[in-house]
Design a protein around this motif. Structure first.
Motif, PDB file in Angstrom:
ATOM      1  N   VAL A 193       0.811  -1.218   0.000  1.00 19.23           N
ATOM      2  CA  VAL A 193       0.000   0.000   0.000  1.00 19.23           C
ATOM      3  C   VAL A 193       0.843   1.266   0.000  1.00 19.23           C
ATOM      4  CG1 VAL A 193      -0.257  -0.168   2.526  1.00 19.23           C
ATOM      5  CG2 VAL A 193      -1.881   1.219   1.240  1.00 19.23           C
ATOM      6  N   THR A 194       0.511   2.198  -0.892  1.00 20.59           N
ATOM      7  CA  THR A 194       1.132   3.519  -0.844  1.00 20.59           C
ATOM      8  C   THR A 194       0.146   4.464  -0.164  1.00 20.59           C
ATOM      9  OG1 THR A 194       0.255   4.481  -2.903  1.00 20.59           O
ATOM     10  CG2 THR A 194       2.212   3.082  -3.083  1.00 20.59           C
ATOM     11  N   THR A 195       0.664   5.387   0.600  1.00 19.69           N
ATOM     12  CA  THR A 195      -0.208   6.351   1.272  1.00 19.69           C
ATOM     13  C   THR A 195       0.550   7.643   1.566  1.00 19.69           C
ATOM     14  OG1 THR A 195      -1.588   6.763   3.210  1.00 19.69           O
ATOM     15  CG2 THR A 195       0.313   5.338   3.549  1.00 19.69           C
ATOM     16  N   HIS A 196      -0.214   8.735   1.627  1.00 19.68           N
ATOM     17  CA  HIS A 196       0.343  10.021   2.059  1.00 19.68           C
ATOM     18  C   HIS A 196       0.155  10.201   3.559  1.00 19.68           C
ATOM     19  CE1 HIS A 196      -0.074  11.785  -2.178  1.00 19.68           C
ATOM     20  NE2 HIS A 196       1.184  11.948  -1.827  1.00 19.68           N
ATOM     21  N   TYR A 197      -0.759   9.412   4.129  1.00 16.79           N
ATOM     22  CA  TYR A 197      -1.104   9.594   5.537  1.00 16.79           C
ATOM     23  C   TYR A 197      -0.101   8.866   6.430  1.00 16.79           C
ATOM     24  CZ  TYR A 197      -5.613  11.090   3.638  1.00 16.79           C
ATOM     25  OH  TYR A 197      -6.609  11.732   2.935  1.00 16.79           O
ATOM     26  N   MET A 198       0.710   9.634   7.135  1.00 18.77           N
ATOM     27  CA  MET A 198       1.748   9.015   7.953  1.00 18.77           C
ATOM     28  C   MET A 198       1.169   8.212   9.122  1.00 18.77           C
ATOM     29  SD  MET A 198       4.582   9.417   6.506  1.00 18.77           S
ATOM     30  CE  MET A 198       4.359   9.947   4.813  1.00 18.77           C
ATOM     31  N   ASP A 199      -0.029   8.584   9.596  1.00 17.28           N
ATOM     32  CA  ASP A 199      -0.623   7.789  10.678  1.00 17.28           C
ATOM     33  C   ASP A 199      -0.971   6.384  10.187  1.00 17.28           C
ATOM     34  OD1 ASP A 199      -2.664   9.112   9.103  1.00 17.28           O
ATOM     35  OD2 ASP A 199      -4.134   8.378  10.548  1.00 17.28           O
ATOM     36  N   GLU A 200      -1.242   6.239   8.873  1.00 14.72           N
ATOM     37  CA  GLU A 200      -1.548   4.910   8.327  1.00 14.72           C
ATOM     38  C   GLU A 200      -0.314   4.006   8.315  1.00 14.72           C
ATOM     39  OE1 GLU A 200      -5.440   5.686   5.558  1.00 14.72           O
ATOM     40  OE2 GLU A 200      -3.552   5.313   4.546  1.00 14.72           O
ATOM     41  N   ASP A 219      11.766  -0.446   7.799  1.00  5.73           N
ATOM     42  CA  ASP A 219      11.732  -1.141   9.095  1.00  5.73           C
ATOM     43  C   ASP A 219      10.274  -1.191   9.553  1.00  5.73           C
ATOM     44  OD1 ASP A 219      12.466  -2.380  11.459  1.00  5.73           O
ATOM     45  OD2 ASP A 219      13.907  -0.836  12.065  1.00  5.73           O
ATOM     46  N   THR A 220      10.045  -1.761  10.721  1.00  9.38           N
ATOM     47  CA  THR A 220       8.730  -1.680  11.345  1.00  9.38           C
ATOM     48  C   THR A 220       8.496  -0.229  11.770  1.00  9.38           C
ATOM     49  OG1 THR A 220       9.599  -2.097  13.557  1.00  9.38           O
ATOM     50  CG2 THR A 220       8.954  -4.030  12.249  1.00  9.38           C
ATOM     51  N   PRO A 221       7.250   0.184  11.929  1.00  2.00           N
ATOM     52  CA  PRO A 221       7.007   1.551  12.414  1.00  2.00           C
ATOM     53  C   PRO A 221       7.715   1.828  13.744  1.00  2.00           C
ATOM     54  CG  PRO A 221       4.968   0.621  11.576  1.00  2.00           C
ATOM     55  CD  PRO A 221       5.979  -0.493  11.577  1.00  2.00           C
ATOM     56  N   GLY A 222       7.679   0.853  14.656  1.00  2.00           N
ATOM     57  CA  GLY A 222       8.363   1.018  15.938  1.00  2.00           C
ATOM     58  C   GLY A 222       9.861   1.154  15.773  1.00  2.00           C
ATOM     59  N   GLY A 223      10.424   0.338  14.876  1.00  2.00           N
ATOM     60  CA  GLY A 223      11.863   0.383  14.617  1.00  2.00           C
ATOM     61  C   GLY A 223      12.291   1.712  14.024  1.00  2.00           C
ATOM     62  N   LEU A 224      11.478   2.254  13.114  1.00  2.00           N
ATOM     63  CA  LEU A 224      11.804   3.547  12.497  1.00  2.00           C
ATOM     64  C   LEU A 224      11.749   4.678  13.519  1.00  2.00           C
ATOM     65  CD1 LEU A 224       9.877   3.210   9.110  1.00  2.00           C
ATOM     66  CD2 LEU A 224      12.357   3.331   9.390  1.00  2.00           C
ATOM     67  N   LYS A 225      10.717   4.660  14.361  1.00  2.00           N
ATOM     68  CA  LYS A 225      10.597   5.723  15.377  1.00  2.00           C
ATOM     69  C   LYS A 225      11.766   5.663  16.356  1.00  2.00           C
ATOM     70  CE  LYS A 225       6.222   4.716  16.282  1.00  2.00           C
ATOM     71  NZ  LYS A 225       4.865   4.745  16.879  1.00  2.00           N
ATOM     72  N   SER A 226      12.183   4.441  16.676  1.00  2.00           N
ATOM     73  CA  SER A 226      13.327   4.272  17.571  1.00  2.00           C
ATOM     74  C   SER A 226      14.614   4.770  16.913  1.00  2.00           C
ATOM     75  CB  SER A 226      13.449   2.795  17.963  1.00  2.00           C
ATOM     76  OG  SER A 226      14.585   2.591  18.756  1.00  2.00           O
ATOM     77  N   SER A 227      14.840   4.360  15.656  1.00  2.00           N
ATOM     78  CA  SER A 227      16.063   4.742  14.936  1.00  2.00           C
ATOM     79  C   SER A 227      16.194   6.253  14.783  1.00  2.00           C
ATOM     80  CB  SER A 227      16.084   4.116  13.537  1.00  2.00           C
ATOM     81  OG  SER A 227      16.101   2.714  13.614  1.00  2.00           O
ATOM     82  N   PHE A 228      15.070   6.908  14.543  1.00  2.00           N
ATOM     83  CA  PHE A 228      15.099   8.346  14.274  1.00  2.00           C
ATOM     84  C   PHE A 228      14.750   9.177  15.507  1.00  2.00           C
ATOM     85  CE2 PHE A 228      14.911   6.543  10.063  1.00  2.00           C
ATOM     86  CZ  PHE A 228      15.716   7.384   9.321  1.00  2.00           C
ATOM     87  N   GLU A 229      14.632   8.493  16.666  1.00  2.00           N
ATOM     88  CA  GLU A 229      14.297   9.161  17.925  1.00  2.00           C
ATOM     89  C   GLU A 229      13.088  10.072  17.720  1.00  2.00           C
ATOM     90  OE1 GLU A 229      17.957  11.031  19.047  1.00  2.00           O
ATOM     91  OE2 GLU A 229      18.814   9.170  19.829  1.00  2.00           O
ATOM     92  N   SER A 232       6.499  10.059  16.319  1.00  2.00           N
ATOM     93  CA  SER A 232       5.479   9.626  15.366  1.00  2.00           C
ATOM     94  C   SER A 232       6.118   9.368  14.007  1.00  2.00           C
ATOM     95  CB  SER A 232       4.416  10.715  15.205  1.00  2.00           C
ATOM     96  OG  SER A 232       5.001  11.863  14.601  1.00  2.00           O
ATOM     97  N   MET A 233       5.366   8.713  13.122  1.00  2.00           N
ATOM     98  CA  MET A 233       5.856   8.487  11.763  1.00  2.00           C
ATOM     99  C   MET A 233       5.951   9.803  10.995  1.00  2.00           C
ATOM    100  SD  MET A 233       6.802   5.433  11.348  1.00  2.00           S
ATOM    101  CE  MET A 233       7.028   5.554   9.573  1.00  2.00           C
ATOM    102  N   ASP A 234       5.084  10.757  11.319  1.00  2.00           N
ATOM    103  CA  ASP A 234       5.188  12.096  10.731  1.00  2.00           C
ATOM    104  C   ASP A 234       6.574  12.681  10.969  1.00  2.00           C
ATOM    105  OD1 ASP A 234       3.098  13.259   9.275  1.00  2.00           O
ATOM    106  OD2 ASP A 234       1.821  13.318  11.061  1.00  2.00           O
TER     107      ASP A 234
END
Length: 243
Positions: A193-200, A219-229, A232-234
């Motif tokens: 799925v492609t989306t513009h909505y970062m909450d999705e 990565d997983t959403p959790g992994g990305l948030k952790s990596s980038f401190e 939110s995904m936004d």
């Protein structure tokens, strides 16, 4: 999700239009039954890559397999094993609800008896029995989107590609739409799925984020948030987009 069995494999996928590089050396795998988010701003190269994975366009270079089939040699087999839904065009506005279901059943090669059975089951499941003779153009957008998704998986494909599927719908309908995505994934359908909505992005098993034709994070959403401190995904997306 079963990541031990990749159903999409891309290695060095590159697509050029003259001197412009739309997809720059993309490498990733998607597992069976995974909900894989393909994120990026407009012009990042998402739709170009999706068209290649759907067998609608050839890459300039790289190795790509979809549902076990080679993107260069077996595009017709790929098309038979996937579903596709786009925000811009999915249903015929001048056909009724029932006619759309039957039409796509024929397009996907289902026999008459199967089309009849699946049409009735789908009308009942979506609560559209009372409007089955209504033209698509007269339906609310949310109903159209749910029907379009259901039609895209009518033939039980291995993978369904969703290109900005929830654009313009209200938050409640978006949530209902994602419940349908979860149900499909639970039944073993891989969702790309492609989306513009970062909450999705939070609803996906894994997420790739494209910036200027390249995959900058996966990565997983959790992994990305952790990596980038990030909270939110936004926030993750803004950090990547700003370099």
């Amino acid at each position: 999700m079963n990541n031990t069995q990749p159903i999409i494999k891309a290695k060095g996928l590159t697509k050029k239009f003259g001197s412009f590089v739309a997809n720059d050396d993309l490498s990733f795998e998607v597992g069976v039954g995974e909900i894989f988010g393909f994120l990026g701003a407009n012009g990042a190269g998402k739709t170009t890559a999706m068209r290649i994975l759907c067998g609608l366009s050839k890459p300039t270079s790289g190795e790509v397999e979809v549902a076990g089939f080679d993107i260069y040699q077996e595009t017709e087999k790929i098309k038979r094993n996937i579903g596709y839904m786009s925000q811009k065009f999915s249903l015929y506005e001048d056909l009724t609800v029932k006619e759309n279901i039957q039409f796509y059943g024929g397009i996907y090669g289902l026999d008459g008896k199967t089309i009849k059975t699946k049409t009735q089951a789908l009308l009942e499941k979506l609560g559209l029995e009372s409007v089955k003779k209504t033209l698509i153009r007269e339906l609310p957008l949310g109903w159209k989107q749910k029907l379009a998704f259901s039609v895209a998986i009518l033939h039980d494909p291995k993978i369904v590609f969703l290109d900005e599927p929830t654009g313009g719908v209200d938050p409640i309908t978006r949530r209902q739409f994602w419940e349908m995505i979860y149900e499909a994934a639970d039944n073993g359908v891989t969702v790309f799925v492609t989306t513009h909505y970062m909450d999705e992005a939070e609803y996906c098993d894994r997420v790739s984020i494209m910036v200027a034709g390249k995959i900058e994070a996966l990565d997983t959403p959790g992994g990305l948030k952790s990596s980038f401190e990030a909270e939110s995904m936004d926030e993750v997306f803004l950090k990547l987009a700003r370099g």
